[in-house]
Design a protein around this motif. Structure first.
Motif, PDB file in Angstrom:
ATOM      1  N   ILE A 221       0.703  -1.102  -0.016  1.00 54.23           N
ATOM      2  CA  ILE A 221       0.212   0.020  -0.085  1.00 54.23           C
ATOM      3  C   ILE A 221       0.770   1.291   0.045  1.00 54.23           C
ATOM      4  N   VAL A 222       2.114   1.264   0.811  1.00 57.40           N
ATOM      5  CA  VAL A 222       2.880   2.632   0.740  1.00 57.40           C
ATOM      6  C   VAL A 222       3.464   2.604  -0.417  1.00 57.40           C
ATOM      7  N   SER A 223       3.704   1.574  -1.025  1.00 56.37           N
ATOM      8  CA  SER A 223       4.671   1.861  -2.341  1.00 56.37           C
ATOM      9  C   SER A 223       3.605   2.293  -3.405  1.00 56.37           C
ATOM     10  N   LEU A 224       2.524   1.708  -3.295  1.00 60.41           N
ATOM     11  CA  LEU A 224       1.636   2.165  -4.504  1.00 60.41           C
ATOM     12  C   LEU A 224       1.120   3.432  -4.256  1.00 60.41           C
ATOM     13  N   ALA A 225       0.914   4.012  -3.027  1.00 63.99           N
ATOM     14  CA  ALA A 225       0.584   5.200  -2.521  1.00 63.99           C
ATOM     15  C   ALA A 225       1.433   6.159  -3.034  1.00 63.99           C
ATOM     16  N   LYS A 226       2.985   5.804  -2.797  1.00 64.73           N
ATOM     17  CA  LYS A 226       3.963   6.801  -3.139  1.00 64.73           C
ATOM     18  C   LYS A 226       4.168   6.785  -4.731  1.00 64.73           C
ATOM     19  N   ARG A 231      -0.029  10.387   0.109  1.00 62.77           N
ATOM     20  CA  ARG A 231       0.584  10.052   1.510  1.00 62.77           C
ATOM     21  C   ARG A 231      -0.126   8.890   2.168  1.00 62.77           C
ATOM     22  N   THR A 232       0.443   8.137   3.197  1.00 63.07           N
ATOM     23  CA  THR A 232      -0.239   6.971   4.044  1.00 63.07           C
ATOM     24  C   THR A 232      -0.103   7.179   5.420  1.00 63.07           C
ATOM     25  N   THR A 233      -1.301   7.195   6.092  1.00 62.63           N
ATOM     26  CA  THR A 233      -1.421   6.997   7.758  1.00 62.63           C
ATOM     27  C   THR A 233      -1.635   5.570   7.946  1.00 62.63           C
ATOM     28  N   LEU A 243       4.977   0.825  16.438  1.00 62.00           N
ATOM     29  CA  LEU A 243       5.242   1.993  15.761  1.00 62.00           C
ATOM     30  C   LEU A 243       6.922   2.001  14.714  1.00 62.00           C
ATOM     31  N   GLU A 244       7.827   1.344  15.580  1.00 60.65           N
ATOM     32  CA  GLU A 244       8.676   0.939  14.943  1.00 60.65           C
ATOM     33  C   GLU A 244       8.879   0.524  13.522  1.00 60.65           C
ATOM     34  N   ARG A 245       7.918  -0.516  13.517  1.00 62.75           N
ATOM     35  CA  ARG A 245       7.695  -1.370  12.326  1.00 62.75           C
ATOM     36  C   ARG A 245       7.305  -0.650  11.259  1.00 62.75           C
ATOM     37  N   ASP A 250       7.962   2.621   6.031  1.00 61.88           N
ATOM     38  CA  ASP A 250       7.982   4.007   5.356  1.00 61.88           C
ATOM     39  C   ASP A 250       6.401   4.616   5.209  1.00 61.88           C
ATOM     40  N   ALA A 251       5.328   4.444   6.089  1.00 58.88           N
ATOM     41  CA  ALA A 251       4.480   5.155   6.078  1.00 58.88           C
ATOM     42  C   ALA A 251       4.710   6.400   6.532  1.00 58.88           C
ATOM     43  N   ASP A 252       3.956   7.441   6.030  1.00 57.04           N
ATOM     44  CA  ASP A 252       4.065   8.704   6.290  1.00 57.04           C
ATOM     45  C   ASP A 252       3.513   9.316   7.666  1.00 57.04           C
ATOM     46  N   LEU A 253       2.643   8.934   8.105  1.00 56.39           N
ATOM     47  CA  LEU A 253       2.018   9.399   9.344  1.00 56.39           C
ATOM     48  C   LEU A 253       1.396   8.205  10.196  1.00 56.39           C
TER      49      LEU A 253
END
Ligand code: C2E
Ligand code: MG
Ligand code: MG
Ligand code: MG
Length: 292
Positions: A221-226, A231-233, A243-245, A250-253
């Motif tokens: 999802i993150v790479s598709l969004a980018k 952006r991704t939350t 949170l670390e993971r 590489d999620a934005d928010l």
């Protein structure tokens, strides 16, 4: 309207119990009163940068304090409002209140407001949004509307016209609970989203093991969004390991109890008045399934 001889109060508190038709009618009546008598309140949950933990904005979440039954969850009363014609007036009130509150926040913090599919299919929505902005003085680019995939179940051309009109107003659009509905990728092509909100069901357990399907889905999802300029939350982050993971994926928010639950406007103002935009993680080290 909330009497009804000896009916069990626990029904109002339960999210899993299917309410009877009578219960639903009673909740609907009470909700009408609630709107008229100021029992509804908007609370605000921060969303922060996944790396810097600086607040970027707040999601507005509706709260109902019933005079006899106490707090009733929006997961109970929003669907009932959607099945009646109440969602339009409830939604209009929510938009106006959220814009008024956000206009008092310092800087250019954003406010995200949930919009039901029924509201989205009401052709009045652009006027309602525009009025809420005008009455509050909030700039359109600070307002984000959260919609779910269910809006795509409606009439195709009416939906596309609505997207265009909202875009023209300059408000932002977020796709909420992504991955839980039909999640057809063609939706992403049809609609101009600024943000995808990754549902908390993918965040839960995204830390376990190496061959983790939730983590794989988040990555995709993150790479598709980018690639599409969105952006991704990550929603519902509760524990430090999550949170670390999420940061590593590489999620934005990030949004979740790890930073804060939804709090009243007064608490938002107190936090922001300190000039402190940073949130400290307050969750446990690891997610526990039994945590409520
Ligand atoms: P949503 O828009 O997906 O909102 C996120 C929900 O997740 C909120 O529940 C929030 O309190 C909860 N949440 C946030 N962080 C965490 C976490 O770390 N862990 C867990 N377990 N939960 C977390 P809430 O406030 O009960 O709202 C439920 C749903 O009700 C919302 O889901 C939204 O669909 C609807 N809703 C709430 N307010 C409104 C509103 O003003 N208008 C409309 N149309 N729907 C609303
Ligand atoms: Mg939402
Ligand atoms: Mg959501
Ligand atoms: Mg939801």
């Amino acid at each position: 309207a909330a009497k009804g001889g000896g009916r069990a109060q626990f029904r109002f508190y339960s999210n899993d119990l299917k309410e009877s038709a009578d219960d639903r009618r009673e909740i609907e009546e009470d909700l009408r009163d609630a709107l008229a008598h100021g029992q509804l309140e908007m609370h605000y949950q921060p969303f922060v940068g996944a790396k810097d933990h600086q607040v970027r904005g707040f999601e507005a979440l509706m709260r109902w304090e019933h005079p006899e039954h106490g707090a009733i969850s929006p997961t109970v009363f929003i669907p009932i409002a959607e099945d009646s014609n109440l969602i339009d007036s409830l939604g209009e009130w929510a938009l106006r209140q959220a814009c008024l509150d956000a206009a008092k926040w310092p800087g250019d913090l954003a406010v995200s407001v949930n919009v039901s599919a029924q509201q989205f299919l009401n052709e009045n929505l652009p006027v309602v949004v525009d009025n809420a902005l005008a009455a509050s003085g909030l700039s359109a680019k600070q307002l984000e509307l959260e919609i779910t995939e269910s809006v795509f179940m409606g009439d195709v051309s009416a939906t596309d016209v609505m997207f265009k009109k909202l875009r023209k107003l300059g408000v932002r659009l977020a796709l909420d609970d992504f991955g839980t509905g039909y999640s057809s990728l063609s939706y992403l092509r049809r609609a101009p989203f600024d943000k995808i909100k990754i549902d908390q069901s993918f965040v839960r357990g995204c830390t376990e093991g190496n061959n983790n399907s939730n983590a794989a889905i988040i990555t995709a999802i993150v790479s598709l969004a980018k690639a599409m300029g969105m952006r991704t939350t990550a929603e519902g982050v509760e524990a430090l390991d999550e949170l670390e993971r999420i940061g590593a994926l590489d999620a934005d928010l990030v949004q979740g109890f790890i930073f804060s639950r939804a709090v009243p406007q007064r608490a938002v103002m107190e936090k922001l008045a300190t000039g402190e935009l940073h949130y400290e993680p307050i969750g446990p080290a690891r997610h526990r399934a039994d945590r409520k």
